[in-house]
Structure formats: structure tokens, C-alpha cells
Design a protein around this motif. Structure first.
Motif, mmCIF file in Angstrom:
data_model
loop_
_atom_site.group_PDB
_atom_site.id
_atom_site.type_symbol
_atom_site.label_atom_id
_atom_site.label_comp_id
_atom_site.label_asym_id
_atom_site.label_seq_id
_atom_site.Cartn_x
_atom_site.Cartn_y
_atom_site.Cartn_z
ATOM 1 N N THR A 230 25.236 -105.831 45.940
ATOM 2 C CA THR A 230 23.954 -106.358 45.456
ATOM 3 C C THR A 230 23.258 -105.330 44.577
ATOM 4 N N ASP B 115 31.340 -114.682 40.739
ATOM 5 C CA ASP B 115 31.469 -116.112 40.989
ATOM 6 C C ASP B 115 32.134 -116.763 39.783
ATOM 7 N N ASP C 222 25.610 -105.278 50.620
ATOM 8 C CA ASP C 222 24.388 -104.627 50.148
ATOM 9 C C ASP C 222 24.688 -103.706 48.964
ATOM 10 N N THR D 187 22.897 -114.286 43.042
ATOM 11 C CA THR D 187 22.689 -115.606 43.609
ATOM 12 C C THR D 187 23.375 -115.724 44.969
ATOM 13 N N GLN D 188 22.999 -116.739 45.719
ATOM 14 C CA GLN D 188 23.616 -116.971 47.022
ATOM 15 C C GLN D 188 25.100 -117.268 46.875
ATOM 16 N N GLN D 189 25.478 -118.041 45.848
ATOM 17 C CA GLN D 189 26.887 -118.348 45.635
ATOM 18 C C GLN D 189 27.672 -117.093 45.281
ATOM 19 N N GLN D 190 27.058 -116.211 44.492
ATOM 20 C CA GLN D 190 27.686 -114.941 44.163
ATOM 21 C C GLN D 190 27.922 -114.121 45.432
ATOM 22 N N ALA D 191 26.926 -114.066 46.306
ATOM 23 C CA ALA D 191 27.062 -113.328 47.564
ATOM 24 C C ALA D 191 28.140 -113.939 48.448
ATOM 25 N N GLN D 192 28.287 -115.266 48.430
ATOM 26 C CA GLN D 192 29.304 -115.924 49.242
ATOM 27 C C GLN D 192 30.713 -115.552 48.777
ATOM 28 N N ASP E 131 31.402 -112.208 50.260
ATOM 29 C CA ASP E 131 31.667 -112.353 51.695
ATOM 30 C C ASP E 131 33.080 -112.863 51.949
ATOM 31 N N SER F 189 19.072 -110.535 39.769
ATOM 32 C CA SER F 189 19.337 -110.676 41.194
ATOM 33 C C SER F 189 20.605 -111.492 41.414
#
Length: 339
Positions: free
Chosen positions: A70, A322, A67, A82-87, A90, A80
Motif C-alpha cells: 500500500t 489488478d 501494508d 483500491t479494494q480490488q487492488q488489495a484483493q 492478498d 490510494s
């Protein structure tokens, strides 16, 4: 109390002129800015989260390091994540959840995100009533990585710790950032290192006055850095770039010049960039350019002179990125396509 002086420990590690001004400003201000320490053995040329956190309005915070990243992504790019960036984030993050209690205060290392030469850790203090409009820290902060990743290398490491708000559960939340210049290529994320963190006396930071100790105590943690990055490492054999360099003048003093310079053994990862060059470089205006045009600029870096007279330079991204979605790097005034 632990020593909190800023020292130049040897001449072979060089901070950029821009960074020197930022660190000097940080030392002068008393606005509850993150506390920063140089690890014995080297001066790290990196500003880290100091400017980010010192200018952040505090409020109730919640969630994880993901968070926080982000939020930082939005501040750095205006867009914002991206989902790949968040992965990617993680894949570099591990839950810790270790707590120690001293007196009325319990300190918890919530989680850590580990990169090649940088790590972030969320630290919560609870047991007192904290004001979300105030900043909190510790009078003594010692953070070390064992075994020493800079041993046998030219370079070193440093760290800062700053208040980022009060959680919904009423805990004072702080962010520790540790970063290094490791010319041997040692990687904190290879699974063989441990973070040793020692904290002493919780304080409330005061603007224009002395910090106030609000709880005496000592808290210590030993946290294995077990996460291994799932992000690829991209190597670029060499590149010719134009930018500012520091050269030694006739009087022995370093002077700034703009010129083309060759870089080699360029390594690009989710958390930073490193390279070798002939002269001490001011080429810390580095940015990663994504396929959609988004740019993420580095937020600090450093350099170290090697035994053969060449220089090793590195810089870090404000958040893990990413790599697979980056199409080019800009170093100084030159864009380098990613193969």
C-alpha cells in the motif's frame, strides 16, 4: 562469509544499459542499501528494490506485506490503492511465521507474496535493541528456488535484501525480493516450488564505513510456495512498438538504436510482463495504464537470447497490480490496448 561478488556468468543474459549503471552505483554505495546477489547460473537484469529502499527514510513499521505494498503503491502512483487492488495482493500472499534462533537473535520469515517470476518476503530479526534510524542486513545471504525454475531455460534469477525499518515490537524488518527471467514460462506461483533462504551474521550497515557484525549466527528456512494467483493472465499475440533496441554493430559491440520492432507472445500478469522479439531490447520503459488514468511503471527487467537468435524479455511491477482494471500497456513509445 558467503560470496557477495557480482559476476557476469554467461553472455546470453543481457542487462539494460540503464540497469548496468544502477547496479554499478549500488555496488559503490555503502549507505546500507539492500544486499544483492546473483544466483549461480545467470546474471539477472533487474534493479528490484535497490533504488526504492536505498532512498527510503526508515521509521517504525508495522503490519503485513499488504501494508508495505500500500505504501509502495502510493509512492509509485501518488494515489490510494483500491479494494480490488488489495484483493489481488492478498490472493498472492501467504502467512509463513517460521522462526529460528541462533544465539540471542531470532529471525522470522513473516510472510511472502508470490508472483509468476518474482516473490517478496518480510524478514524480522529480534533479540537486540535496534535503532529505527539505522539499517540492518546480513553478512551472508543465499536465496534459491528449488527446483530451479530456470533449468532448461534461457535466463536466470537474482535477489536483493534491504532494511525497511523497525517494527513497533522492536524487530529489525527487512524485505527480500527475488526475481527471474524464465524463458520457458515457468511460474513460481504454480505451487510446485520452494524458497530456500540461508542467512549468516546480522550486521548494522554503516554509511561511509565498514558494516558491523552485531550478532553472529546462521538461520535457514525452507518455505513451500503454495499460493496460486487468482489474477488472470492476459495474452497478446503480437504488437508493433517503437522504442530503443540494442543491435550488434559491425565491430561486434552492441549499440543503441530507436526503431519499430515486432513483439510476439506477450504475456501480462499481476506481477509482470514478458514477450519475445528479434533483437536485444531496451524496451524496459513499460507502464500499465488503468481505467482511471493511473499509471504504474515497471521497476526492472531483463532479457535472454534464445537458441534461434531471438530474445525473450521480461519486466516486473513494483507491486502486484489488478490486471482486470488495466486498459492499456505502454512499451517504449507505443500504447497497446488490452483486449
Amino acid at each position: 562469509m558467503y560470496e557477495e561478488t557480482y559476476r557476469k556468468l554467461f553472455d546470453e543474459v543481457h542487462a539494460s544499459q540503464r540497469l548496468q549503471k544502477e547496479v554499478a552505483h549500488m555496488r559503490e554505495q555503502r549507505n546500507g542499501a539492500p544486499r544483492r546477489r546473483i544466483v549461480p547460473g545467470a546474471l539477472l537484469a533487474a534493479i528490484l528494490v535497490v533504488l526504492i529502499l536505498a532512498g527510503t527514510t526508515l521509521a517504525a513499521v508495522s503490519g503485513s506485506l499488504g501494508d508495505w505494498f500500500t505504501r509502495r503503491w502510493g509512492e509509485a502512483t501518488g494515489g490510494s490503492m483500491t479494494q480490488q487492488q488489495a484483493q489481488v495482493i492478498d490472493s498472492l500472499t501467504q502467512k509463513v511465521g517460521e522462526s529460528q534462533t541462533s544465539g540471542d537473535v531470532t529471525v522470522t520469515v513473516d510472510s511472502i507474496t508470490v508472483g509468476g517470476d518474482v516473490l517478496w518476503a518480510l524478514v524480522d530479526a529480534e533479540g537486540l535493541s535496534f535503532d529505527e534510524n539505522k539499517k540492518y542486513s546480513f553478512a551472508g545471504i543465499i536465496a534459491e528456488i528449488l527446483p530451479d525454475p530456470s533449468e532448461g531455460a534461457h535466463g536466470g534469477a537474482g535477489y536483493s535484501m534491504g532494511s525497511i525499518g523497525v517494527t513497533e515490537d522492536g524487530a529489525a524488518r527487512m524485505l527480500l525480493e527475488f526475481t527471474g527471467v524464465f524463458s520457458t514460462g515457468n511460474q513460481l506461483s504454480d505451487g510446485g516450488y520452494t524458497l530456500e533462504l540461508k542467512l549468516k551474521d546480522l550486521i548494522r550497515c554503516r554509511q561511509g564505513g565498514e558494516d558491523k557484525v552485531i550478532a553472529q549466527g546462521e538461520w535457514s528456512f525452507s518455505i513451500p510456495l503454495t499460493v496460486e494467483s487468482l489474477s488472470p493472465v492476459i495474452s497478446i499475440e503480437s504488437a508493433l512498438v517503437k522504442g530503443e533496441m540494442l543491435q550488434e554493430g559491425a565491430d561486434g559491440a552492441l549499440e543503441k538504436v530507436t526503431q519499430e520492432v515486432a513483439l510476439w507472445d506477450i504475456t501480462f500478469t499481476a506481477t509482470g510482463l514478458s514477450f519475445y522479439t528479434e533483437e536485444s531490447s531496451e524496451l524496459l520503459d513499460v507502464a500499465a495504464i488503468f481505467a482511471d488514468g493511473t499509471e504504474v511503471a515497471s521497476n526492472g527487467g531483463g532479457g535472454s537470447r534464445m537458441e534461434d537468435g531471438t530474445w525473450y524479455g521480461s519486466c516486473q511491477w513494483p507491486v502486484p497490480i489488478d490486471v482486470e482494471n488495466v486498459t492499456a500497456l505502454r512499451i517504449g513509445e507505443t500504447e497497446i490496448p488490452i483486449p
